[in-house]
Design a protein around this motif. Structure first.
Motif: not given
Length: 299
Positions: A134-146
């Protein structure tokens, strides 16, 4: 406002010693150089050059602007070089969000690889639960492990890269009658009291509940735990059985046994969610390759 390009022309004239020589060096006509200098003098509001024979020499104001032109040229060159590095992905910041068991296993060696191979990249790391994507989708992260699957598809701006499949294992007290078996059918836990983990709604919780539903029952959770190690302690005390993904087992509690599951075997599929805008950058490719390499050594 003074024009930087005209200031650079002024410096070329001063260092060359004449308008003709500067025009030759810069690839302009002498009249074009003279026009640039006349405009600069109007901008400065002061005379910048005075003629001496066939050449020119700078006035104090001309020397001042020439010195600043040198500084500006140097800073512009640095800015252009820095921009080139940034566009090539060799500098800048990379924000990586992850969940706890990923952060305790395959993420650290991957981060170390990025630091080693891309020292110009600043890394911003953050533990985020329950769904870092959700952080990547919101533009708050570049890469997220999900963890996948998820009911809603990712945004168009996000790319998913599969890293590994993390199977769940049964955790039982050493004295439990089922502990003598090497592989257990999930349905054998239908009548057992359960120690739950991931008490909040989330992807891992959904995987567990869906697997139990496929085996024809809903788990009777009598105690909740916030982390896998604590859950093992409750199991060791005889309060119930539990399911823990392999990445969450760590060093198993001495009072429990770990067994494989079947019919079905719950599995959480772990992906990297990558912002599409940076997916091709060298540091991101290094990060993903290193996480896959580290993941391959687990289990």
């Amino acid at each position: 406002m003074l024009d930087v390009r005209r200031m650079q022309v002024l410096r070329a004239v001063i260092t060359s010693g004449s308008i003709t020589a500067a025009a030759r060096n810069l690839g302009y006509t002498p009249s074009a150089i003279s026009q640039q200098l006349s405009t600069l003098e109007r901008e400065a509001g002061v005379e910048l050059l005075e003629r001496i024979g066939r050449g020119v020499r700078p006035t104090p104001a001309g020397v001042l602007l020439s010195d600043h032109a040198e500084t500006l040229s140097s800073e512009l060159a640095k800015a252009e070089a820095a921009l080139t590095e940034l566009k090539a992905g060799r500098t800048g910041k990379l924000t990586v969000h992850y969940f706890a068991t990923a952060g305790a296993s395959f993420v650290p060696p991957a981060i170390a690889a990025v630091r080693r191979e891309h020292p110009g990249i600043r890394l911003d790391l953050k533990l985020v639960e329950p769904d870092p994507m959700l952080e990547v989708e919101a533009g708050r992260a570049d890469v997220a492990i999900t963890v996948r699957p998820r009911q809603t598809p990712p945004a168009d701006s996000v790319e998913l890269v599969h890293l590994l499949d993390d199977p769940y294992r049964a955790v039982l007290p050493k004295t439990h009658p089922l502990a003598r078996k090497r592989v257990l059918d999930l349905a054998e836990f239908a009548e057992e009291p359960w120690v739950g983990v991931d008490g909040l709604p989330g992807l891992c919780r959904d995987i567990l509940l869906d697997a139990c539903a496929s085996a024809g029952f809903a788990p009777n959770i009598i105690v909740e735990s916030e982390d896998y190690q604590t859950a093992q302690g409750f199991v060791a005390a005889g309060l119930g059985v539990g399911l823990v993904p392999e990445l969450g087992l760590g060093t198993p509690h001495p009072g429990v046994v770990i067994r494989k599951l079947r019919h079905p075997e719950p599995i959480r599929s772990i992906h990297a969610a990558v912002a599409s805008r940076i997916a091709c950058q060298p540091a991101v490719r290094t990060l993903l390759d290193a996480m896959r390499e580290a993941s391959a050594t687990l289990g």
